[in-house]
Design an enzyme around this catalytic site. Structure first.
Site, short mmCIF file in Angstrom:
data_model
loop_
_atom_site.label_atom_id
_atom_site.label_comp_id
_atom_site.label_asym_id
_atom_site.label_seq_id
_atom_site.Cartn_x
_atom_site.Cartn_y
_atom_site.Cartn_z
N SER A 58 158.84 153.30 3.83
CA SER A 58 159.96 154.22 3.43
C SER A 58 159.34 155.66 3.24
O SER A 58 158.12 155.75 2.96
CB SER A 58 160.31 153.53 2.05
N TYR B 28 158.88 150.46 -6.33
CA TYR B 28 159.39 150.43 -4.91
C TYR B 28 158.31 151.45 -4.28
O TYR B 28 157.89 151.21 -3.13
CB TYR B 28 160.71 150.60 -4.93
P1 NAD Z 1 169.40 145.30 2.87
O1 NAD Z 1 169.34 145.06 1.47
O2 NAD Z 1 170.77 145.63 3.68
O3 NAD Z 1 168.78 144.21 3.55
C1 NAD Z 1 167.47 143.45 2.99
C2 NAD Z 1 167.45 141.99 3.52
O4 NAD Z 1 166.41 141.35 3.15
C3 NAD Z 1 168.74 141.24 3.06
O5 NAD Z 1 169.38 140.40 4.29
C4 NAD Z 1 168.25 140.21 1.94
O6 NAD Z 1 168.78 138.85 2.40
C5 NAD Z 1 166.62 140.18 2.74
N1 NAD Z 1 165.81 139.61 1.56
C6 NAD Z 1 165.60 139.98 0.37
N2 NAD Z 1 164.70 139.32 -0.20
C7 NAD Z 1 164.26 138.25 0.80
C8 NAD Z 1 163.14 137.52 0.60
N3 NAD Z 1 162.49 137.13 -0.65
N4 NAD Z 1 163.11 136.76 1.91
C9 NAD Z 1 163.57 137.18 2.94
N5 NAD Z 1 164.49 137.98 2.98
C10 NAD Z 1 164.99 138.76 1.93
O7 NAD Z 1 168.43 146.29 2.86
P2 NAD Z 1 168.00 147.69 3.89
O8 NAD Z 1 168.32 148.71 3.48
O9 NAD Z 1 168.46 147.01 5.51
O10 NAD Z 1 166.48 147.34 4.07
C11 NAD Z 1 165.73 146.78 5.09
C12 NAD Z 1 164.10 147.58 4.91
O11 NAD Z 1 164.16 148.88 5.06
C13 NAD Z 1 163.66 147.27 3.50
O12 NAD Z 1 162.27 147.00 3.72
C14 NAD Z 1 163.68 148.54 2.89
O13 NAD Z 1 162.87 148.53 1.73
C15 NAD Z 1 163.60 149.42 3.92
N6 NAD Z 1 164.06 150.96 3.84
C16 NAD Z 1 165.41 151.21 3.52
C17 NAD Z 1 165.97 152.37 3.41
C18 NAD Z 1 167.38 152.63 3.14
O14 NAD Z 1 167.53 153.88 2.89
N7 NAD Z 1 168.20 151.67 3.18
C19 NAD Z 1 164.91 153.49 3.55
C20 NAD Z 1 163.67 153.34 3.75
C21 NAD Z 1 163.42 151.88 3.78
#
Ligand code: NAD
Length: 282
Positions: free
Chosen positions: A165, A178
């Site tokens: 991130s 985080y």
């Molecule tokens: P999201 O919440 O839509 O998806 C996360 C998924 O992880 C969900 O389907 C959830 O069920 C699953 N999950 C949660 N806990 C879990 C566990 N213990 N075991 C297995 N699965 C689990 O979030 P997203 O935005 O799609 O995030 C995906 C990745 O991208 C994450 O690592 C997040 O930190 C990273 N990220 C997101 C952003 C953003 O702007 N959304 C920015 C930078 C990084």
């Protein structure tokens, strides 16, 4: 020029957290590259639903499997199922992660007026929530890597892609657990890249900038008006391209790092951020 991602056809990929918003976009990109995909998510039903939907749209082989990235037994069980249904694993994407409101401070910077009520500051954070956000993002990257990359050792070839991130480079206000965890993901990406370089496994990461998803909607949108919150507007102002990213924006960098197009690249973190990390704010 030939299709630079042609080598991905038929490769077996596991994506943890693949049923989420960013995961779905990555799954679609891998399906377009004709990979075989296992969506490993703690929400097994949703993983199966997403798998069936994208498989229906693209004709790709995609399965949904329940797996908790914090529980080794659950990961081992998922691996057995993936091996039985798709074959040996070539690619791992560590996508599970996210923040939680209880690990988030209310105030960005403390001021003297906050001394009377520390609940919204660092001092009011719940240590258990801090631990669980840190664990989900860091241990939740380490454990699946231990379990899902063993086939790659046997094949002397494989790729790990971690999802980091923007706040891994410089922490954002309010979300210390985080930020620290994603910083650790970058460090681990480099460490593991070195550790595995001679056994044919490459380890890289992408660092998405700002995308509106379930985990951050409460921070960047004003629920009542449907407009950006002050924080959401600040993000847009600090993103030279002047907008949030669309999940599809991650697809190119992802396929590049998964494929042989990046065969001499290991241990890097690619920002996919509309220029956010390049901008000093003035
Ligand atoms: P999201 O919440 O839509 O998806 C996360 C998924 O992880 C969900 O389907 C959830 O069920 C699953 N999950 C949660 N806990 C879990 C566990 N213990 N075991 C297995 N699965 C689990 O979030 P997203 O935005 O799609 O995030 C995906 C990745 O991208 C994450 O690592 C997040 O930190 C990273 N990220 C997101 C952003 C953003 O702007 N959304 C920015 C930078 C990084």
């Amino acid at each position: 020029m030939n299709n630079p991602f042609e080598d991905l056809r038929g490769k077996v990929a596991v994506i943890t957290g693949g049923a989420g918003v960013l995961g779905l976009s990555i799954v679609k990109a891998m399906a377009a590259a004709e990979m075989k995909i296992a969506i490993a998510d703690i929400n097994g039903l949703l993983a199966e639903e997403v798998a069936a939907k994208v498989a229906g749209e693209t004709g790709a082989s995609i399965i949904g499997v329940e797996a908790n990235v914090l529980n080794r037994e659950s990961l081992e069980k998922a691996k057995e199922e993936i091996n039985a249904r798709l074959g040996s694993i070539d690619v791992l994407i560590n996508g599970a992660g996210g923040n939680h409101p209880n690990a988030t401070t209310r105030v960005e910077q403390m001021e003297d007026k906050d001394l009377d009520d520390l609940s919204g500051t660092f001092y009011g954070l719940d240590p258990a929530s801090f631990d669980s956000v840190f664990a989900l993002n860091f241990k939740g990257t380490v454990l699946p890597t231990m379990v899902f990359t063993t086939d790659m050792l046997n094949n002397h070839k494989g790729v790990v892609l971690n999802i980091s991130s923007m706040n891994s480079f410089k922490p954002l206000t309010k979300i210390p657990a985080y930020s620290a965890a994603k910083s650790s993901v970058n460090n681990f990406t480099q460490w593991l890249a070195v550790h595995l370089a001679k056994v044919g496994i490459r380890v890289n990461a992408i660092a998405p900038g700002f995308f509106i998803t379930n985990q951050n909607r409460f921070l960047v949108m004003d629920e009542k008006t449907g407009n950006y919150s002050a924080r959401g507007q600040k993000i847009v102002n600090n993103t030279p391209m002047g907008k949030f990213g669309e999940p599809e924006d991650l697809q190119g960098a992802t396929l590049f790092l998964l494929s042989d197009a990046s065969s001499f690249i290991t241990g890097i973190v690619i920002p996919v951020d509309g220029g956010y990390s390049a901008f000093g704010g003035v």
